[in-house]
Write a protein that holds these residues in place. Structure first.
Motif, PDB file in Angstrom:
ATOM      1  N   ARG A  86       1.026  -1.353  -0.087  1.00 33.42           N
ATOM      2  CA  ARG A  86      -0.022  -0.075   0.063  1.00 33.42           C
ATOM      3  C   ARG A  86       1.054   1.352   0.043  1.00 33.42           C
ATOM      4  N   ARG A  87       1.752   1.311   0.888  1.00 41.95           N
ATOM      5  CA  ARG A  87       2.875   2.356   0.752  1.00 41.95           C
ATOM      6  C   ARG A  87       3.523   2.513  -0.658  1.00 41.95           C
ATOM      7  N   GLY A  88       3.962   1.607  -0.893  1.00 45.11           N
ATOM      8  CA  GLY A  88       4.895   1.576  -2.177  1.00 45.11           C
ATOM      9  C   GLY A  88       3.708   2.331  -3.341  1.00 45.11           C
ATOM     10  N   LEU A  89       2.640   1.459  -3.446  1.00 43.06           N
ATOM     11  CA  LEU A  89       1.658   2.230  -4.486  1.00 43.06           C
ATOM     12  C   LEU A  89       1.348   3.577  -4.404  1.00 43.06           C
ATOM     13  N   ALA A  90       1.258   4.006  -2.953  1.00 40.33           N
ATOM     14  CA  ALA A  90       1.156   5.344  -2.648  1.00 40.33           C
ATOM     15  C   ALA A  90       2.064   6.283  -3.090  1.00 40.33           C
ATOM     16  N   ARG A  91       3.244   6.000  -2.948  1.00 38.15           N
ATOM     17  CA  ARG A  91       4.211   6.738  -3.310  1.00 38.15           C
ATOM     18  C   ARG A  91       4.744   6.834  -4.665  1.00 38.15           C
ATOM     19  N   LEU A  92       4.305   5.474  -5.345  1.00 39.37           N
ATOM     20  CA  LEU A  92       4.588   5.669  -7.066  1.00 39.37           C
ATOM     21  C   LEU A  92       3.483   6.421  -7.726  1.00 39.37           C
ATOM     22  N   ARG A  93       2.268   6.538  -6.873  1.00 43.27           N
ATOM     23  CA  ARG A  93       1.089   7.262  -7.423  1.00 43.27           C
ATOM     24  C   ARG A  93       1.428   8.846  -7.913  1.00 43.27           C
ATOM     25  N   SER A  94       2.380   9.194  -6.976  1.00 46.54           N
ATOM     26  CA  SER A  94       2.888  10.561  -6.936  1.00 46.54           C
ATOM     27  C   SER A  94       3.884  10.673  -8.000  1.00 46.54           C
ATOM     28  N   TRP A  95       4.523   9.758  -8.704  1.00 45.86           N
ATOM     29  CA  TRP A  95       5.503   9.987  -9.723  1.00 45.86           C
ATOM     30  C   TRP A  95       4.770  10.227 -10.905  1.00 45.86           C
ATOM     31  N   PRO A  96       5.464  11.119 -11.770  1.00 44.75           N
ATOM     32  CA  PRO A  96       4.779  11.360 -13.078  1.00 44.75           C
ATOM     33  C   PRO A  96       4.989  10.054 -14.067  1.00 44.75           C
ATOM     34  N   GLY A  97       3.787   9.867 -14.851  1.00 40.88           N
ATOM     35  CA  GLY A  97       3.722   8.841 -15.566  1.00 40.88           C
ATOM     36  C   GLY A  97       3.070   7.602 -14.793  1.00 40.88           C
ATOM     37  N   TYR A  98       3.806   7.212 -13.742  1.00 41.49           N
ATOM     38  CA  TYR A  98       3.285   5.846 -12.890  1.00 41.49           C
ATOM     39  C   TYR A  98       2.083   6.350 -12.332  1.00 41.49           C
ATOM     40  N   GLY A  99       1.796   7.397 -12.009  1.00 42.09           N
ATOM     41  CA  GLY A  99       0.556   7.818 -11.139  1.00 42.09           C
ATOM     42  C   GLY A  99      -0.432   7.481 -12.184  1.00 42.09           C
ATOM     43  N   GLU A 100      -0.355   7.992 -13.447  1.00 39.91           N
ATOM     44  CA  GLU A 100      -1.275   7.588 -14.302  1.00 39.91           C
ATOM     45  C   GLU A 100      -1.536   6.121 -14.854  1.00 39.91           C
TER      46      GLU A 100
END
Length: 130
Positions: A86-100
């Protein structure tokens, strides 16, 4: 390569990326293996319908997903605890590209879990504009 083979390759790419493991860790609805399999199939079939350039970009992002996940959690998505997922997904959602990518694939997975089938091919009809 025919459409069925591309979808199977997409399913393998999703499983190899560890993204389905993340979905199962983050969403109770995807914890049953049969439901997760339907979700992965639906996601792969939907991604296969994208224009080629988008498919290639998505394939590249999926190949890099384990490294990106490890960069934010210091653990593989295949070995992470539910909290790390959950924490990893939340952080990656803030990365440009990976969030989308994560928002789109997660929505497809959840829809596939509910629906249980891949989307039907839509026939485009040209409308006359008067």
């Amino acid at each position: 390569m025919n459409a069925d083979a591309r979808v199977k390759a997409g399913e393998r790419a999703l499983y190899d990326s560890g993204l389905p493991t993340c979905w199962a860790g983050a969403y109770a609805a995807l914890r049953d293996s049969r439901v997760l399999d339907r979700a992965v199939h639906h996601t792969a079939a939907s991604l296969d319908r994208m224009p080629a350039a988008y498919r290639w970009g998505t394939a590249a992002a999926l190949r890099l997903f384990p490294a990106a996940f490890r960069a934010v959690t210091q653990v593989s998505p295949h070995a992470a605890t539910p909290e790390q997922l959950r924490r990893g997904l939340a952080r990656l959602r803030s990365w440009p590209g990976y969030g989308e990518l994560l928002r789109a694939t997660t929505a497809l997975a959840l829809y596939g879990a509910l629906d249980g089938t891949a989307p039907r091919t839509v026939t485009r009809v040209r409308e006359a504009v008067r």
